[in-house]
Design an enzyme around this catalytic site. Structure first.
Site, PDB file in Angstrom:
ATOM      1  N   ASP A   1       0.817  -1.244  -0.037  1.00 12.19           N
ATOM      2  CA  ASP A   1       0.086   0.000   0.093  1.00 12.19           C
ATOM      3  C   ASP A   1       0.987   1.264   0.055  1.00 12.19           C
ATOM      4  O   ASP A   1       0.375   2.279  -0.056  1.00 12.19           O
ATOM      5  CB  ASP A   1      -1.057   0.055   1.080  1.00 12.19           C
ATOM      6  CG  ASP A   1      -0.409   0.225   2.438  1.00 12.19           C
ATOM      7  OD1 ASP A   1       0.933  -0.051   2.609  1.00 12.19           O
ATOM      8  OD2 ASP A   1      -1.048   0.381   3.494  1.00 12.19           O
ATOM      9  N   SER A   2       2.159   1.071   0.148  1.00 18.45           N
ATOM     10  CA  SER A   2       3.155   2.122  -0.213  1.00 18.45           C
ATOM     11  C   SER A   2       3.019   2.834  -1.451  1.00 18.45           C
ATOM     12  O   SER A   2       3.470   3.853  -1.817  1.00 18.45           O
ATOM     13  CB  SER A   2       4.409   1.628  -0.164  1.00 18.45           C
ATOM     14  OG  SER A   2       4.939   0.865  -0.773  1.00 18.45           O
TER      15      SER A   2
ATOM     16  N   ASP B   1      -1.080  -5.702  -0.107  1.00 14.53           N
ATOM     17  CA  ASP B   1      -1.411  -5.393   1.201  1.00 14.53           C
ATOM     18  C   ASP B   1      -3.032  -4.901   1.360  1.00 14.53           C
ATOM     19  O   ASP B   1      -3.702  -4.732   0.382  1.00 14.53           O
ATOM     20  CB  ASP B   1      -0.735  -3.921   1.328  1.00 14.53           C
ATOM     21  CG  ASP B   1       0.314  -3.942   2.207  1.00 14.53           C
ATOM     22  OD1 ASP B   1       0.267  -4.818   3.233  1.00 14.53           O
ATOM     23  OD2 ASP B   1       1.003  -2.983   2.003  1.00 14.53           O
TER      24      ASP B   1
ATOM     25  N   LYS C   1      -1.282  -9.362   2.655  1.00 16.07           N
ATOM     26  CA  LYS C   1      -0.516  -8.962   3.826  1.00 16.07           C
ATOM     27  C   LYS C   1      -1.350  -8.045   4.550  1.00 16.07           C
ATOM     28  O   LYS C   1      -2.296  -7.097   4.021  1.00 16.07           O
ATOM     29  CB  LYS C   1       0.714  -8.139   3.479  1.00 16.07           C
ATOM     30  CG  LYS C   1       1.483  -7.615   4.388  1.00 16.07           C
ATOM     31  CD  LYS C   1       3.056  -7.282   4.210  1.00 16.07           C
ATOM     32  CE  LYS C   1       3.077  -5.999   3.609  1.00 16.07           C
ATOM     33  NZ  LYS C   1       2.488  -4.893   4.546  1.00 16.07           N
TER      34      LYS C   1
ATOM     35  N   GLU D   1      -1.503  -5.483   8.288  1.00 15.89           N
ATOM     36  CA  GLU D   1      -0.521  -5.023   9.580  1.00 15.89           C
ATOM     37  C   GLU D   1      -1.222  -5.549  10.933  1.00 15.89           C
ATOM     38  O   GLU D   1      -2.705  -5.431  10.936  1.00 15.89           O
ATOM     39  CB  GLU D   1      -0.593  -3.790   9.552  1.00 15.89           C
ATOM     40  CG  GLU D   1       0.416  -3.109   8.023  1.00 15.89           C
ATOM     41  CD  GLU D   1       0.269  -1.597   8.290  1.00 15.89           C
ATOM     42  OE1 GLU D   1       0.201  -0.882   9.132  1.00 15.89           O
ATOM     43  OE2 GLU D   1       0.998  -1.247   7.119  1.00 15.89           O
TER      44      GLU D   1
ATOM     45  N   GLU E   1       9.171  -4.903  10.189  1.00 14.40           N
ATOM     46  CA  GLU E   1       9.702  -3.486   9.899  1.00 14.40           C
ATOM     47  C   GLU E   1      10.173  -2.842  10.809  1.00 14.40           C
ATOM     48  O   GLU E   1       9.422  -2.790  12.067  1.00 14.40           O
ATOM     49  CB  GLU E   1       8.499  -2.708   9.106  1.00 14.40           C
ATOM     50  CG  GLU E   1       8.861  -1.391   8.755  1.00 14.40           C
ATOM     51  CD  GLU E   1       7.824  -0.787   7.582  1.00 14.40           C
ATOM     52  OE1 GLU E   1       6.902  -1.323   7.355  1.00 14.40           O
ATOM     53  OE2 GLU E   1       8.170   0.399   7.336  1.00 14.40           O
TER      54      GLU E   1
END
Ligand code: KIV
Length: 332
Positions: A85-86, A124, A154, A156, A223
């Site tokens: 999602d960056s 993401d 993925k 978080e 991270e």
């Protein structure tokens, strides 16, 4: 000759209306590149990733956001390609990942999925599409797989996301967890800060890692965690860790493609952990500036880059369009 070699043909107009027969050297921006010829290797699966992990071979992961970045990552032999999602920042120019929507992620996933034929493809889950409940998460994950054509997702979060990870894996979709610095939670973390720098913080990273592993995560992104902490966490697990800013003791590494290829203007802030392996910005800028110079000087396109008409046809054409134009053309 219908086709030119790739170095010329890539940037020129097509001279036929059907896709070329030998696609490895004969494609242009007018035809989608022949994906199987870019990287004909066998598709990477979870068992392949597990065997790399068991064999202590580092797993190479890279982000991609669109067809060309997916194509080059796959051609370079990445084991895993991540539609991170960056992309909110590096592909859409947003401030952070807060505003990227599921619809936007899906467009980018589909684009990357068309390019990536060998690497295992993960996307993401964007913020706001999985935190409400495990059911919301399963619905979002199904969209990612069915409409985005990715192999896994993925998400978080650590211990608190374990029930959601369990529910998604029970639904048959592999989950990569993301612990340590979780950018979607930047506001509650008071910014992009290294995690696990105190003994208590390091214990939290380990607890999160064990919780997501027990919930079924097949791989864990770690991270911005001190290298020693990430190495100890990695040794305590039976699934691979993929580090970003977490040292060399993880089971593999990931970087953001735009960062590691140097595809950004000079002066941009880069976190300490980003190593730049190429200068894509510099090379693209050099080429585009040279193109501008040649256009302004009428040096481009010269005869090498132009189509011809037989002399007699040109004469007929001039005759047919009349004297005024003939005089103008002849005077040129
Ligand atoms: O979105 C992203 O690019 C990420 C990085 C940490 C790889 O999750």
């Amino acid at each position: 000759m219908l086709y030119r070699p790739v170095t010329r043909f890539l940037s020129t107009a097509p001279q036929c209306l059907t896709p070329p027969a030998n696609p490895i050297i004969r494609w242009s921006s007018h035809f989608a590149p022949p994906r199987p010829h870019v990287n004909p290797g066998k598709k990477v699966t979870i068992s392949k990733l597990q065997s790399l992990y068991r064999g202590n071979e580092p797993i190479a992961v890279l982000t991609a956001y669109d067809f060309p970045s997916g194509l080059v990552a796959d051609a370079a032999g990445m084991d895993v390609v991540l539609v991170g999602d960056s992309l909110a920042m590096v592909a859409l120019g947003m401030e952070d990942t807060d505003s990227v929507t599921m619809e936007e992620m899906l467009v980018h996933c589909r684009s990357v999925a068309r390019a990536v034929t060998r690497a295992f493809l993960i996307a993401d889950l964007p913020m706001g599409y999985y935190e409400v409940s495990p059911e919301q998460a399963v619905q979002s994950v199904m969209r990612m797989v069915k409409e985005g054509h990715v192999n896994a997702v993925k998400m978080e979060g650590g211990e608190e996301m374990a029930p959601t990870i369990r529910r998604i894996t029970e639904a048959g979709i592999p989950v990569m967890a993301h612990i340590g610095l979780t950018p979607q939670r930047q506001h509650s973390l008071s910014g992009f800060r290294v995690q696990g720098k105190s003994a208590a913080g390091a214990v939290k990273v380990l607890r999160d890692a064990i919780a997501v592993q027990e919930a079924g995560a097949f791989m864990i992104l770690v991270e911005a965690v001190p290298a020693e902490v990430a190495a100890i966490v990695t040794k305590r697990l039976r699934v691979p860790t993929i580090g970003i800013g977490s040292g060399n003791g993880c089971s593999g590494q990931v970087l953001v493609q735009v960062d590691m290829t140097g595809n950004f203007p000079p002066g941009r802030f880069m976190p300490k952990f980003v190593k730049t392996f190429a200068n894509v910005w510099g090379e693209a800028l050099r080429g585009i500036e040279e193109y501008k110079r040649q256009v302004k000087a009428r040096d481009f396109p010269d005869v090498d880059y132009s189509y011809e008409i037989p002399e007699e046809e040109l004469v007929k054409f001039r005759d047919s369009v009349g004297g005024g134009l003939r005089r103008k053309v002849e005077s040129e």
